[in-house]
Design an enzyme around this catalytic site. Sequence first.
Site, PDB file in Angstrom:
ATOM      1  N   SER A 138       0.840  -1.190   0.000  1.00 18.74           N
ATOM      2  CA  SER A 138       0.000   0.000   0.000  1.00 18.74           C
ATOM      3  C   SER A 138       0.879   1.245   0.000  1.00 18.74           C
ATOM      4  O   SER A 138       2.007   1.220   0.533  1.00 18.74           O
ATOM      5  CB  SER A 138      -0.895   0.024   1.237  1.00 18.74           C
ATOM      6  OG  SER A 138      -1.557   1.266   1.358  1.00 18.74           O
ATOM      7  N   TYR A 141      -1.213   0.032  10.740  1.00 18.60           N
ATOM      8  CA  TYR A 141      -1.482  -0.444   9.381  1.00 18.60           C
ATOM      9  C   TYR A 141      -0.318  -0.116   8.459  1.00 18.60           C
ATOM     10  O   TYR A 141       0.155  -0.985   7.701  1.00 18.60           O
ATOM     11  CB  TYR A 141      -2.768   0.181   8.839  1.00 18.60           C
ATOM     12  CG  TYR A 141      -3.042  -0.165   7.398  1.00 18.60           C
ATOM     13  CD1 TYR A 141      -3.456  -1.447   7.044  1.00 18.60           C
ATOM     14  CD2 TYR A 141      -2.879   0.780   6.383  1.00 18.60           C
ATOM     15  CE1 TYR A 141      -3.701  -1.784   5.715  1.00 18.60           C
ATOM     16  CE2 TYR A 141      -3.117   0.456   5.056  1.00 18.60           C
ATOM     17  CZ  TYR A 141      -3.529  -0.817   4.733  1.00 18.60           C
ATOM     18  OH  TYR A 141      -3.757  -1.142   3.407  1.00 18.60           O
TER      19      TYR A 141
END
Length: 235
Positions: free
Chosen positions: A143, A156
């Site tokens: 990501s 995250y």
Amino acid sequence: MGKLQGKTAIITGASSGIGAGIAKELAKEGANVVLAARRTEELDELRNAIKEHGNGEVLTVQTDVTNRQDIERLVKQAQEVFNHVDIYVNNAAQMLTAPVRSGKVEEWEQMIDTNIKGVLYGIHSVLPSMLERSSGHIINIASVSAFEVTKGSTVYSATKAAVQTISKGLEKELAKTGVRVTNISPGMVDTPSSKNNSWNTERKKLETKDIARAVVYAVTQPNYVNVNEITVRPV
């Protein structure tokens, strides 16, 4: 005939979002696809959709990537049905808002178990057979959050940075073995998990097929070409 005719791909987190998009695109190119996720109803719906438009065969396997035995069973079933696995897409992930100061330890553990351990379990299970055949491709979905940390994404982002690091190190470990590694870092994608995220409405979110096309690009390169890193962002 598609570019991936005769190839077999496992996609984790395939029940929706990016994983479902990747499965559809690989199937369109002729690959046999093995759909892995926890939600069996969604897997069955996707299987039916792929059978209508894809060129390869479809297998669904209920899988929890945080469970090592589940991953080993997934790879074994894929090999039993299709003889070998050519592409393994580590897509399953948890994106939870759990800053360190929140103290949400259980949510941290969910992200660590899924986003890091799940990736490693997948690699561990599929790599020996790829090395034996001197052929295979591991795709890790990271990501852009690994590059850009917000006050709500600390854990995250850390897990996705770990995925990038695993990809970089694994590519070096597997140099000259015939097994390739690609890390793909998507920006904001229009998926069920991104519905509640704040987003600049003047910019269009990426579509799942945009990430899927990046996967197809990487896995359809000549055998001597290893696309190490792809970052896909909205304009």
